[in-house]
Write a protein that holds these residues in place. Sequence first.
Motif, short mmCIF file in Angstrom:
data_model
loop_
_atom_site.label_atom_id
_atom_site.label_comp_id
_atom_site.label_asym_id
_atom_site.label_seq_id
_atom_site.Cartn_x
_atom_site.Cartn_y
_atom_site.Cartn_z
N ARG A 53 2.12 -21.31 -17.54
CA ARG A 53 1.07 -20.73 -16.71
C ARG A 53 1.08 -19.21 -16.87
O ARG A 53 2.13 -18.57 -16.79
N ILE A 54 -0.07 -18.64 -17.16
CA ILE A 54 -0.11 -17.19 -17.32
C ILE A 54 0.15 -16.51 -15.99
O ILE A 54 -0.16 -17.05 -14.93
N LEU A 55 0.71 -15.34 -16.07
CA LEU A 55 0.95 -14.57 -14.86
C LEU A 55 -0.08 -13.45 -14.81
O LEU A 55 -0.16 -12.65 -15.73
N ILE A 56 -0.87 -13.44 -13.79
CA ILE A 56 -1.88 -12.40 -13.71
C ILE A 56 -1.47 -11.37 -12.66
O ILE A 56 -0.47 -11.52 -11.97
N SER A 57 -2.23 -10.33 -12.56
CA SER A 57 -1.95 -9.27 -11.62
C SER A 57 -3.13 -9.24 -10.64
O SER A 57 -4.18 -8.69 -10.97
N PRO A 58 -2.99 -9.85 -9.44
CA PRO A 58 -4.16 -10.03 -8.58
C PRO A 58 -4.84 -8.72 -8.17
O PRO A 58 -6.06 -8.67 -8.09
N PHE A 59 -4.07 -7.66 -7.94
CA PHE A 59 -4.72 -6.36 -7.73
C PHE A 59 -5.08 -5.79 -9.10
O PHE A 59 -6.23 -5.73 -9.48
N GLY A 60 -4.08 -5.38 -9.85
CA GLY A 60 -4.29 -4.96 -11.24
C GLY A 60 -5.19 -3.75 -11.38
O GLY A 60 -5.24 -2.88 -10.50
N ILE A 61 -5.90 -3.70 -12.49
CA ILE A 61 -6.77 -2.56 -12.78
C ILE A 61 -8.16 -2.84 -12.24
O ILE A 61 -8.75 -3.87 -12.55
N ARG A 62 -8.66 -1.92 -11.44
CA ARG A 62 -9.97 -2.12 -10.82
C ARG A 62 -10.77 -0.83 -10.79
O ARG A 62 -10.24 0.26 -10.75
N ARG A 63 -12.10 -1.03 -10.73
CA ARG A 63 -13.00 0.11 -10.67
C ARG A 63 -13.08 0.60 -9.22
O ARG A 63 -13.09 -0.21 -8.29
N CYS A 64 -13.08 1.91 -9.06
CA CYS A 64 -13.34 2.47 -7.72
C CYS A 64 -14.49 3.47 -7.87
O CYS A 64 -15.20 3.43 -8.87
N THR A 123 -4.95 -2.12 1.58
CA THR A 123 -6.36 -2.47 1.39
C THR A 123 -6.92 -3.25 2.57
O THR A 123 -8.04 -3.78 2.49
N GLY A 124 -6.15 -3.34 3.65
CA GLY A 124 -6.62 -4.06 4.84
C GLY A 124 -6.71 -5.56 4.64
O GLY A 124 -7.54 -6.24 5.25
N LEU A 125 -5.89 -6.12 3.76
CA LEU A 125 -5.97 -7.55 3.45
C LEU A 125 -4.67 -8.28 3.84
O LEU A 125 -4.15 -9.11 3.08
N GLU A 126 -4.20 -7.97 5.06
CA GLU A 126 -2.95 -8.57 5.53
C GLU A 126 -3.01 -10.09 5.56
O GLU A 126 -1.98 -10.76 5.49
N ASP A 127 -4.22 -10.65 5.64
CA ASP A 127 -4.36 -12.11 5.69
C ASP A 127 -3.81 -12.78 4.43
O ASP A 127 -3.62 -13.99 4.39
N TYR A 128 -3.60 -11.98 3.37
CA TYR A 128 -3.21 -12.58 2.08
C TYR A 128 -1.72 -12.43 1.78
O TYR A 128 -1.28 -12.68 0.66
N THR A 142 -14.60 -4.37 -2.64
CA THR A 142 -15.35 -3.75 -1.54
C THR A 142 -14.57 -2.58 -0.95
O THR A 142 -15.12 -1.51 -0.68
N PHE A 143 -13.26 -2.80 -0.77
CA PHE A 143 -12.42 -1.73 -0.21
C PHE A 143 -12.41 -0.49 -1.12
O PHE A 143 -12.46 0.64 -0.67
N LEU A 144 -12.34 -0.76 -2.45
CA LEU A 144 -12.18 0.35 -3.40
C LEU A 144 -13.49 1.11 -3.68
O LEU A 144 -13.45 2.27 -4.10
N ALA A 145 -14.62 0.43 -3.45
CA ALA A 145 -15.90 0.93 -3.96
C ALA A 145 -16.21 2.37 -3.58
O ALA A 145 -16.74 3.13 -4.39
N ASP A 146 -15.88 2.79 -2.34
CA ASP A 146 -16.28 4.15 -1.94
C ASP A 146 -15.09 5.12 -1.94
O ASP A 146 -15.17 6.19 -1.34
N LYS A 147 -14.00 4.74 -2.60
CA LYS A 147 -12.83 5.64 -2.61
C LYS A 147 -12.57 6.17 -4.02
O LYS A 147 -12.80 5.48 -5.01
N THR A 148 -12.07 7.39 -4.08
CA THR A 148 -11.81 7.98 -5.40
C THR A 148 -10.42 7.57 -5.90
O THR A 148 -9.56 7.15 -5.12
N VAL A 149 -10.22 7.76 -7.20
CA VAL A 149 -8.92 7.46 -7.80
C VAL A 149 -7.84 8.27 -7.08
O VAL A 149 -6.79 7.73 -6.69
N ASN A 150 -8.08 9.55 -6.90
CA ASN A 150 -7.06 10.41 -6.27
C ASN A 150 -6.72 9.97 -4.86
O ASN A 150 -5.55 9.94 -4.48
N GLU A 151 -7.76 9.63 -4.09
CA GLU A 151 -7.51 9.15 -2.72
C GLU A 151 -6.62 7.91 -2.75
O GLU A 151 -5.68 7.78 -1.96
N LEU A 152 -6.94 6.99 -3.65
CA LEU A 152 -6.21 5.72 -3.70
C LEU A 152 -4.77 5.91 -4.17
O LEU A 152 -3.86 5.29 -3.64
N VAL A 153 -4.59 6.79 -5.15
CA VAL A 153 -3.23 7.03 -5.65
C VAL A 153 -2.38 7.65 -4.54
O VAL A 153 -1.24 7.25 -4.29
#
Lengths: 412, 362
Positions: free
Chosen positions: B226-237, B259-264, B287-298
Amino acid sequence: MSQPLPFAGIRVIEFAHFWSVPYGTMFLASQGADVVKVESVQRPDVWRANHTAPILGDRWMDRGLLWQATNLDKRDITLDAASNEGRALLKQLCASADIFIENYASHVVEKQGLSYEDLRAINPGIIMVRAPSFGNEGPWKSYVGWGDVFEQVSGFATVTGYPDSRPQTPGGYMDPIVAMHLTTAIIAALEYRDRTGDGQLIEVPQSEVGMAMAGAILIADQFGYPPMRPGNRAPGFAPQGVYRTGDAEKTYIALSIRDDQEWIALIAITGSPVLASLTSLGLEGRHKHHDAIDDAVAQWTLAHTADEMLAQLQAAGIPASRLLKPVDYNIEPQLVEREYYQELDHPLSGPRLFPTFPMHFSYETSRSIHSRPAPMLGQHNEEILRGELGVSESDYADLLVKNVIGTEPLKG
Amino acid sequence: MSKALEGIRVLEVGGAADFAVPYAGLLLADLGADVILVEDQHGHPLRAGHPALPPDTAVHNAVFDFLNTGKRSVAIDYSTPGNTEFAALVASAQIILTTLQPDEFAALNLTLHNNKPLALVHVTPWGSTGPYRDRPATSLIVQAAAGWVTSRKEVVMEPVQVGGQMHEWATGAYISVSALTAHRAAHQQQRPITVDFSEFEATHSMLCYDRLRYDARGELGVPRDRILISPFGIRRCADGWVGINTLTQAQWEDACRMTGLEDYYGFMQEMNRGEGPLDEFSAKVDTFLADKTVNELVTLGQSMRVPTIPVTQGKEMFALEQWQERPFFYEIDGNNQKYQVPGPPWRLSVTPARQSASAGQR
């Protein structure tokens, strides 16, 4: 008569965890260095927990195969460097060491009185090696990272993948890459020390290793070629790609066409009328029609097995290969013939095939370069602390009681 | 201040349109070795470019110059057996990096004295022995054969190579280690030491644990293939791509909290295998990442100890705040254009690192 190995007589104190640094020191150990790995029962190397679990049996943290593969040929002791006794013994060990190497978060060693200045005071010739994530100074000095992170920040993810895919992390290959860079610097520093008697401090930030390899990506970008994801293509070859075969089990082959002659040979092998109609195309033309060519090649590969196609392609001098899968590593003919994997028998997990290194030195009398399986936690406590550092029997018992040393991780 | 590899002369003989040997030579030059590129009348193949580079002479020249920083170059017809000029150069060297096979090198009729130390490193695609020895190779073929062409960390994706010739650069570091180790052994044993170095094996070495992992997964009772994926991984913001990387359960929970996803919290293992509520999770992360900049997220991610990082696109790297404060990139003044390149991957407290920014002149 067999000669001593090139790093015989060199003692390395490894105060490090995970894969990067321990893989580099394992190379030195396989070439004769006495590598003493220092862990603690409070905080054993976290890499020990990789791909193992209590269901495998007692001492499950000694059974992890990836940990073992990174720590062959070493001795292992435990010392709680947060305690005064542990720290004193670690310093005593460093007094006679050639190399002290660490990869903990920035400032961990300073807190424990193991800075370069501290070590130099007790051993002026020591070579200290540090492999932080981003550097021991600067606004990111406390940032956390591991292999995937370094591939992403150094630009390699952006150029990996298909044009319509998101950037792809190559997959965490940075650890052995960092290890080979820092081992290069270590051997150079040993040369210098042999000549002058002087040790020094070496810093190899793991992210900068990635960036050091990004020179061509950076230059192309500054000359007007921004990074892109080429899939499996390359400007100098066409067609080039990876194609699914007709084998019952999911199988792929890769091939590269380097020139017109190979192009004509490919057309003949495939017998494809579509490709035949494109015979006169040069490199530029083949790039222009690459999608159509890929479809025709894929039609051919889906109708045949990898074995028959590879035999034909290789006979025609066309670079081609099957995509190697993990299940086949140990039976890959070139690796088997050159004895890349070596069997070692571990007392708990039994005989396994472990990787060697990709360099075959003429002084080796056998390809079995690993001399012993990975140590168990604290396996060499008595040998080193009692036997080499001269700790008395009663002091040794005291260290055990205080958990400064031990052979089992502390719970919780 | 004397250099770490002071007095060690390295020859690069032969060559291929491949970054591995030139990068190995650069690493040795960076540490102070006297590296000499030996070029025949055709010039080093890399002068004409690399198949993976854009077809532009200016790029080819700049990359060639960068890789030959601090080296010297001599034009010698080394392939004519018995060339005395070449023989004298070989006699003065401590290390030779060559893309010639041992039998090809032997055909040059050089006298290598049995009692003189020399490290002779033969770097070939498949090595000097074995059934593949004489097979043709390209960058993609070496990667494919070594196991590097995979579906990476995606649930569904056709296998793809690693870009940027990462394996060639990485192989260069295995070569520099080989050269210095053989040099040390040759010096101790007072005789020539040869190294049979396979680029294929070096490339395989960077992922060779995958078979042990496969076995371990079987023993642990989890699916092996089974491949191992990275559920967060690389994403567009909002302004680029960000990498959110999780290895441990603790990092996973921190990333969910970020990311406010404690349910997971409880879904890491399942989603690492590409199963479970991956689509719904993925949509929420985006949705969480869409309005945030790379710098903010890092900044946010790193403050929570989540390995969060900009996924840099080429020269964007120069602007990262860490390397604004910490000198690493430096400028080369080329014939028609100035451009920046990365410095050496190490800092040594006593011996200097890269010696000069002047590229090899023929």
